[in-house]
Design an enzyme around this catalytic site. Sequence first.
Site, PDB file in Angstrom:
ATOM      1  N   GLY A 150       0.826  -1.193   0.000  1.00  0.00           N
ATOM      2  CA  GLY A 150       0.000   0.000   0.000  1.00  0.00           C
ATOM      3  C   GLY A 150       0.864   1.248   0.000  1.00  0.00           C
ATOM      4  O   GLY A 150       2.080   1.203   0.216  1.00  0.00           O
ATOM      5  N   CYS A 151       0.213   2.393  -0.231  1.00  0.00           N
ATOM      6  CA  CYS A 151       0.962   3.649  -0.324  1.00  0.00           C
ATOM      7  C   CYS A 151       1.525   4.085   1.025  1.00  0.00           C
ATOM      8  O   CYS A 151       2.715   4.418   1.133  1.00  0.00           O
ATOM      9  CB  CYS A 151       0.087   4.744  -0.928  1.00  0.00           C
ATOM     10  SG  CYS A 151      -1.551   4.900  -0.185  1.00  0.00           S
ATOM     11  N   TYR A 152       0.696   4.078   2.063  1.00  0.00           N
ATOM     12  CA  TYR A 152       1.214   4.431   3.392  1.00  0.00           C
ATOM     13  C   TYR A 152       2.340   3.486   3.830  1.00  0.00           C
ATOM     14  O   TYR A 152       3.394   3.948   4.293  1.00  0.00           O
ATOM     15  CB  TYR A 152       0.096   4.425   4.430  1.00  0.00           C
ATOM     16  CG  TYR A 152      -0.863   5.587   4.369  1.00  0.00           C
ATOM     17  CD1 TYR A 152      -0.415   6.906   4.451  1.00  0.00           C
ATOM     18  CD2 TYR A 152      -2.240   5.380   4.258  1.00  0.00           C
ATOM     19  CE1 TYR A 152      -1.303   7.974   4.410  1.00  0.00           C
ATOM     20  CE2 TYR A 152      -3.133   6.437   4.217  1.00  0.00           C
ATOM     21  CZ  TYR A 152      -2.667   7.735   4.297  1.00  0.00           C
ATOM     22  OH  TYR A 152      -3.554   8.790   4.268  1.00  0.00           O
ATOM     23  N   THR A 154       4.439   1.843   2.052  1.00  0.00           N
ATOM     24  CA  THR A 154       5.651   2.126   1.281  1.00  0.00           C
ATOM     25  C   THR A 154       6.412   3.303   1.872  1.00  0.00           C
ATOM     26  O   THR A 154       7.634   3.244   2.069  1.00  0.00           O
ATOM     27  CB  THR A 154       5.295   2.403  -0.192  1.00  0.00           C
ATOM     28  OG1 THR A 154       4.717   1.226  -0.774  1.00  0.00           O
ATOM     29  CG2 THR A 154       6.530   2.795  -0.994  1.00  0.00           C
ATOM     30  N   SER A 155       5.693   4.376   2.184  1.00  0.00           N
ATOM     31  CA  SER A 155       6.359   5.581   2.691  1.00  0.00           C
ATOM     32  C   SER A 155       6.969   5.365   4.068  1.00  0.00           C
ATOM     33  O   SER A 155       7.949   6.014   4.426  1.00  0.00           O
ATOM     34  CB  SER A 155       5.373   6.752   2.738  1.00  0.00           C
ATOM     35  OG  SER A 155       4.415   6.582   3.763  1.00  0.00           O
TER      36      SER A 155
END
Length: 346
Positions: A150-152, A154-155
Amino acid sequence: MSYQVSVAVVGATGYVGVELVRLLLSHPMVKIKYLCATQSSGKLLSSNYFHISQDDISVNISSFDDIDLSKVDVVFLCLPHGTSSEVVRKIHDVVRIIDLSADFRIKDAEVYKQWYGSHCCPDLVRDFVYGLTEIYWEDIQRSRFIACPGCYPTSVLIPLFPLLRLCLIKSQGIIVDAKSGVSGAGRSVKQDKLFCEVYDVIKSYKISDHRHIPEIEQELCFAACREDINLQFVPNLIPVKRGMMSSIYLELEEGVSLTDVREALLLFYKDSSFVFIDEEKAMTTRSVVGTNYCYLGVFPGRVPNTIIIMSVIDNLLKGAAGQAVQNFNVMMSYDEKIALSNIPYF
């Protein structure tokens, strides 16, 4: 021209799907054979997105049930959780799969059930490699099935995974304050995503209850070789289309300095094509929007023995479609930068 890999993009009309198509159109080793969506069958993608013309891609959108999988090498799934696993169950034995849903990220079936509901094919989860490319490169290269993060996650995981693996930060007391552009909420029409609801507003949501939490904690536990890491996580929607910034608050292990952390990240990502340590660029999403980059910055906390890490990505690219193409390149033994050498938007 060398052999082109035939791909199908399922869920091609969502924000992530159309970004994936845009990237694949510039990939010299890819032929887009099918575009699939549930509500636009028979139409061109350009009828949904005016920035893509019929000259770019003339493949009509079709129903997934109408495609011939014998003509496809790789299927990209840009579908909601639950729907994606239903498709995987049908095609698992036939093609390579790069899945952008949450269905195959979480390895513990009970944890998945707690956060997402029942899984239609839990026996297949172990076949999928978690697609955080910089961490699991070798596993991705050997696998036929990738579960993109997911995007969160990954960051958050790009900076924290190596620091926990190297025992530089404490595994408890991690706090993440993350901010995402509205595209992260998807393209479906909902009242809370209307222009007048999101413009000029910052909105927190699902505090300590976001479905990306177990995914992040799973990978942090793998990194630290522990079973009990819990983090405080606050996601926020900000009134921009795209971009993501995570502010991560950490306590250092005894005897570890900020310089140690920064040098460890520099060394870990020294050969990375997309992850860079740059404090100035890590303080703005402008440095990453439209790219597959992740910029990290390490800053001193005011509380003794603490640091703050800033991590910025484009939620639709490094947080979704870009990382999927990066994983595709690694899986197929191509240069990982193919179709991903964009410069940031202004």
